[in-house]
Design a protein around this motif. Structure first.
Motif, short mmCIF file in Angstrom:
data_model
loop_
_atom_site.label_atom_id
_atom_site.label_comp_id
_atom_site.label_asym_id
_atom_site.label_seq_id
_atom_site.Cartn_x
_atom_site.Cartn_y
_atom_site.Cartn_z
N ALA A 26 -8.75 -0.96 7.15
CA ALA A 26 -9.14 -1.27 6.45
C ALA A 26 -8.59 -2.38 6.01
O ALA A 26 -8.82 -3.78 5.80
CB ALA A 26 -9.80 -0.28 5.26
N VAL A 27 -7.41 -2.70 5.54
CA VAL A 27 -6.42 -3.89 5.84
C VAL A 27 -6.41 -4.61 6.57
O VAL A 27 -6.88 -6.41 6.44
CB VAL A 27 -5.47 -4.06 5.60
CG1 VAL A 27 -4.22 -4.87 4.78
CG2 VAL A 27 -4.92 -2.82 3.62
N ILE A 74 -2.30 5.34 -3.92
CA ILE A 74 -3.24 5.83 -3.71
C ILE A 74 -2.67 6.19 -1.56
O ILE A 74 -4.11 7.27 -0.91
CB ILE A 74 -4.08 5.01 -2.99
CG1 ILE A 74 -5.67 5.86 -2.38
CG2 ILE A 74 -4.21 4.20 -2.62
CD1 ILE A 74 -6.29 4.99 -2.80
N ALA A 75 -1.93 6.31 -1.38
CA ALA A 75 -1.83 5.56 0.17
C ALA A 75 -0.51 7.76 0.38
O ALA A 75 -0.69 7.27 1.62
CB ALA A 75 -0.04 5.08 0.07
N TRP A 104 -5.29 9.04 7.16
CA TRP A 104 -5.87 8.38 5.60
C TRP A 104 -4.85 7.33 5.96
O TRP A 104 -5.71 6.29 5.72
CB TRP A 104 -5.06 8.93 4.56
CG TRP A 104 -5.16 8.72 2.98
CD1 TRP A 104 -4.29 8.00 2.76
CD2 TRP A 104 -6.25 8.31 2.41
NE1 TRP A 104 -4.49 7.96 1.27
CE2 TRP A 104 -6.06 7.28 1.44
CE3 TRP A 104 -8.05 8.57 3.04
CZ2 TRP A 104 -7.11 7.26 1.12
CZ3 TRP A 104 -8.37 7.43 2.42
CH2 TRP A 104 -8.41 7.33 1.10
N LYS A 105 -3.71 7.31 6.10
CA LYS A 105 -3.22 5.48 5.89
C LYS A 105 -3.07 4.94 7.32
O LYS A 105 -3.44 3.87 7.07
CB LYS A 105 -1.26 5.82 6.18
CG LYS A 105 -0.84 6.60 4.21
CD LYS A 105 0.47 6.89 5.16
CE LYS A 105 1.62 6.81 4.01
NZ LYS A 105 2.97 6.70 4.10
N LEU A 142 -6.33 3.03 6.19
CA LEU A 142 -5.72 2.55 4.73
C LEU A 142 -5.63 1.28 5.53
O LEU A 142 -6.10 0.09 4.94
CB LEU A 142 -5.25 2.52 3.76
CG LEU A 142 -5.78 3.89 2.71
CD1 LEU A 142 -4.84 4.23 2.04
CD2 LEU A 142 -6.09 3.35 2.05
N VAL A 171 1.10 -1.42 -0.04
CA VAL A 171 -0.03 0.30 -0.30
C VAL A 171 0.72 1.20 -0.14
O VAL A 171 0.49 2.51 -0.96
CB VAL A 171 -1.18 -0.08 0.90
CG1 VAL A 171 -1.93 1.07 1.41
CG2 VAL A 171 -1.90 -1.18 1.39
N CYS A 180 1.15 4.11 12.07
CA CYS A 180 1.16 5.02 11.31
C CYS A 180 1.77 6.87 12.13
O CYS A 180 3.03 7.37 11.64
CB CYS A 180 0.05 5.98 11.27
SG CYS A 180 -0.65 4.18 9.78
#
Length: 173
Positions: A94-95, A73-74, A87-88, A91, A68, A146
């Motif tokens: 979600a994973v 998109i990251a 944002w990260k 993401l 990712v 993050c």
């Protein structure tokens, strides 16, 4: 031919170096979540299957994070660090939640033999409040991950290393 082996070795070492920090982080996080799940469901404790699933999950999520990170998109918010972190975190969460969902689905699929029946059984038998609380823990953990990664990018690896280990100390990662 020697060039190909060296190139492969370099790529492999780079991939391992990139995947090691998220793997270690998610290894601890997923084992803590497995322990929490075992305690809240009055399970017999940590089984080999649960430990294996947590370790495999950490490997899968770590590799997914590396992938990712390589996607455009990251990097939607390169100028605003807090938005980039949020944002990260979304993401990566979600994973991780997708993995947790599949982890819950596999025993049902094994028991019932087909996907529609497994999804139906999972919907009625799974403790959704527990899944939601664990999802919050995953999000909080990913947010911390993050934040630390972006701090290391902003300040530099050597400065972060000196902050945590003291000046002149070396820690090989």
């Amino acid at each position: 031919m020697v060039v190909q082996k060296r190139g492969f070795r370099d790529v492999l070492l780079r991939e391992l170096k990139e995947a090691l920090p998220p793997f270690l982080f998610f290894l601890v996080l997923f084992h803590l979540i497995g322990l929490t799940k075992a305690v809240t469901q009055a399970d017999d404790g940590v089984t080999a299957l649960r430990a294996t699933a947590s370790t495999a999950g950490a490997l899968i999520v770590a590799k997914t994070i590396v992938l990712v990170e390589a996607l455009p998109i990251a990097w939607l918010f390169p100028g605003r660090r807090i938005l980039q972190i949020l944002w990260k975190a979304l993401l990566f969460t979600a994973v991780a939640l997708l993995f947790r969902f599949v982890e819950e689905l596999i025993p049902q699929l094994h028991r019932l033999g087909n996907l529609p029946a497994a999804l139906k059984a999972m919907g009625s038998e799974m403790s959704w409040p527990l899944f939601s609380v664990l999802a919050l823990w995953i999000f909080a953990g990913v947010m911390l991950y993050c934040l630390v990664v972006e701090l290391a990018r902003a300040a530099g690896r050597e400065k972060v290393r000196a902050l945590f280990l003291g000046p002149g100390r070396r820690f090989r990662a």
